[in-house]
Design an enzyme around this catalytic site. Structure first.
Site, mmCIF file in Angstrom:
data_model
loop_
_atom_site.group_PDB
_atom_site.id
_atom_site.type_symbol
_atom_site.label_atom_id
_atom_site.label_comp_id
_atom_site.label_asym_id
_atom_site.label_seq_id
_atom_site.Cartn_x
_atom_site.Cartn_y
_atom_site.Cartn_z
ATOM 1 N N ASP A 190 36.370 22.195 86.166
ATOM 2 C CA ASP A 190 37.381 23.169 86.579
ATOM 3 C C ASP A 190 37.417 23.524 88.062
ATOM 4 O OD1 ASP A 190 39.456 24.977 86.183
ATOM 5 O OD2 ASP A 190 38.109 26.642 85.771
ATOM 6 N N CYS A 246 53.247 24.922 70.430
ATOM 7 C CA CYS A 246 53.376 23.460 70.531
ATOM 8 C C CYS A 246 53.071 22.804 69.177
ATOM 9 C CB CYS A 246 52.416 22.928 71.596
ATOM 10 S SG CYS A 246 52.444 21.143 71.750
#
Ligand code: B12
Ligand code: SF4
Ligand code: SF4
Length: 327
Positions: A144, A257
């Protein structure tokens, strides 16, 4: 710069296979290898994205631009990027199902233990394994926070496609997963990118409460995740009204989604919500001191937002509830 031994293809293939096998043993759910350069379209997309002001105050993205463009500025001689992913979906109800009055929402990515630690530990173990098989290998791991375009690289490594909500999605695992990678100067066998499976779907675009999304493009300055986590200062009231019950992050464009309808469960219970992190009651949070905040979110990704901004978000959520602004 170190000299590179040219390995026969059979050796490259077999080492790659062993690395992948070890990665799965360590608890990674997806593994793939990308060549150590960024697709040129992605780089020009990134430059345009920054120039249009979509990164807002995330200056670290601009600062690390050259390293993002060229991973050899991070590790000289880098040839391969081993991209790994860990599923964090533990089967709890989604944000779109949790609208209890008096309660807020902390995004599921931040419910349990800090994912940076969890993934980095595994990557370090994988590095150790690689070193026993290739002692000369040079490696660098990131989760990240490194100057890398992780989604671009992971897409190149075949872990999934970049959806219209800008998340990396995998046909088997949906998108509730984190990404980490090892840069190495080893030659490995590369995977191929997968096809885009969004088709004619537009659910995420329609569901986003702040209209932060256009297909495959996010204006982060409108995104609730950015506003609650990254942005310091006063949030534009027009956007604050649309934040609904969001205290930290936002899951909406993933929750709607279709590829996240029935994702497999993560085997790692460290992603389970800590007590009080799941759809938390707002009232006890109003009296949270800086010390309480530190203790409550010890080794949690929530700590990134800092006490002051957490209270700012709490204030907005309480106002929204009073004004019945629920998203
Ligand atoms: C900054 C950042 C954010 C910002 C901006 C997000 C964004 N969409 O850009 C904010 C704070 C909003 C954010 C939110 C979230 N984030 Co975030 N974030 C990052 C970070 C640090 C950098 C991303 C970045 O560079 N953005 C700039 C854009 C331009 O790049 P990009 O989205 O990566 O897209 C690249 C490719 O996908 C491709 N591409 C994308 N669209 C298109 C379109 C075209 C035409 C082309 C050619 C190419 C292309 O090129 C882009 C580079 O130019 C990464 C870690 C990292 N080092 O990469 C994590 C990361 C992307 N975040 C992650 C997560 C989990 C989240 C949240 C789910 C957290 C939450 N629940 O609140 C949300 C998801 C919101 C969303 N819909 O994306 C994960 C994503 C996992 C996944 N499955 O996709 C990452 C990879 C962290 C990790 N190591 O796991 N995040
Ligand atoms: S995370 Fe939330 S605010 Fe951000 S783009 Fe997705 S739905 Fe919109
Ligand atoms: S909701 Fe639909 S359009 Fe959006 S990312 Fe998922 S499949 Fe793609």
């Amino acid at each position: 710069m170190g000299e590179h031994k040219v390995r026969p293809y059979t050796m490259i293939f077999s080492l790659t296979r062993q690395i992948k096998q070890k990665a799965f043993e360590l608890g990674f759910d997806l593994v793939g290898v990308a060549p150590a350069h960024l697709p040129s379209d992605d780089l020009s997309f990134f430059d345009q994205w920054i120039n249009r002001g979509f990164a807002g105050t995330m200056d670290y993205l601009k600062k690390g631009r050259d390293k993002r463009a060229d991973p050899s500025l991070i590790l000289e001689g880098v040839q391969s990027i081993i991209c790994c992913a860990v599923n964090y979906y533990r089967g709890h109800p989604k944000s779109t199902e949790c609208r209890e009055k008096g309660n807020g929402w902390i995004s599921c990515y931040a419910w349990g233990e800090d994912y940076h630690q969890i993934l980095l530990e595994k990557l370090k173990e994988l590095e150790k394994f690689i070193r026993t098989n290739a002692p000369e290998a040079r490696m660098k791991s990131y989760v990240d926070t490194g100057p890398l375009l992780e989604r671009s690289l992971a897409a190149e490594a075949g872990l999934g496609w970049i959806g219209k909500n800008t998340c990396l999605i995998n046909t088997h695992m949906g998108s509730y997963f984190f990404i980490g990678e090892i840069l190495t100067d080893l030659q490995l066998d590369y995977d191929k990118p997968t096809a885009d499976h969004c088709g004619t779907c537009t659910r995420c675009l329609e569901a986003c409460p702040t209209q932060a999304l256009k297909p495959y493009e996010m204006d982060a300055t409108r995104c609730i995740s950015y506003l609650t986590i990254e942005f310091r200062g006063e949030i534009d009231p027009k956007l604050a009204h649309k934040m609904g019950n969001h205290l930290v992050g936002c899951d909406i464009c993933q929750d709607v989604c279709p590829w996240n309808r029935h994702p497999p469960l993560s085997l790692d219970d460290r992603f389970d919500p800590r007590p009080d992190n799941f759809h938390p009651n707002l009232k006890p949070l109003t009296s949270l001191s800086p010390e309480d905040f530190k203790n409550r979110f010890h080794e949690s990704a929530v700590r990134r937002i800092k006490w002051k901004n957490f209270l700012r978000n709490l204030d907005i959520v309480q106002k929204n509830e009073k004004d019945q602004k629920i998203c």
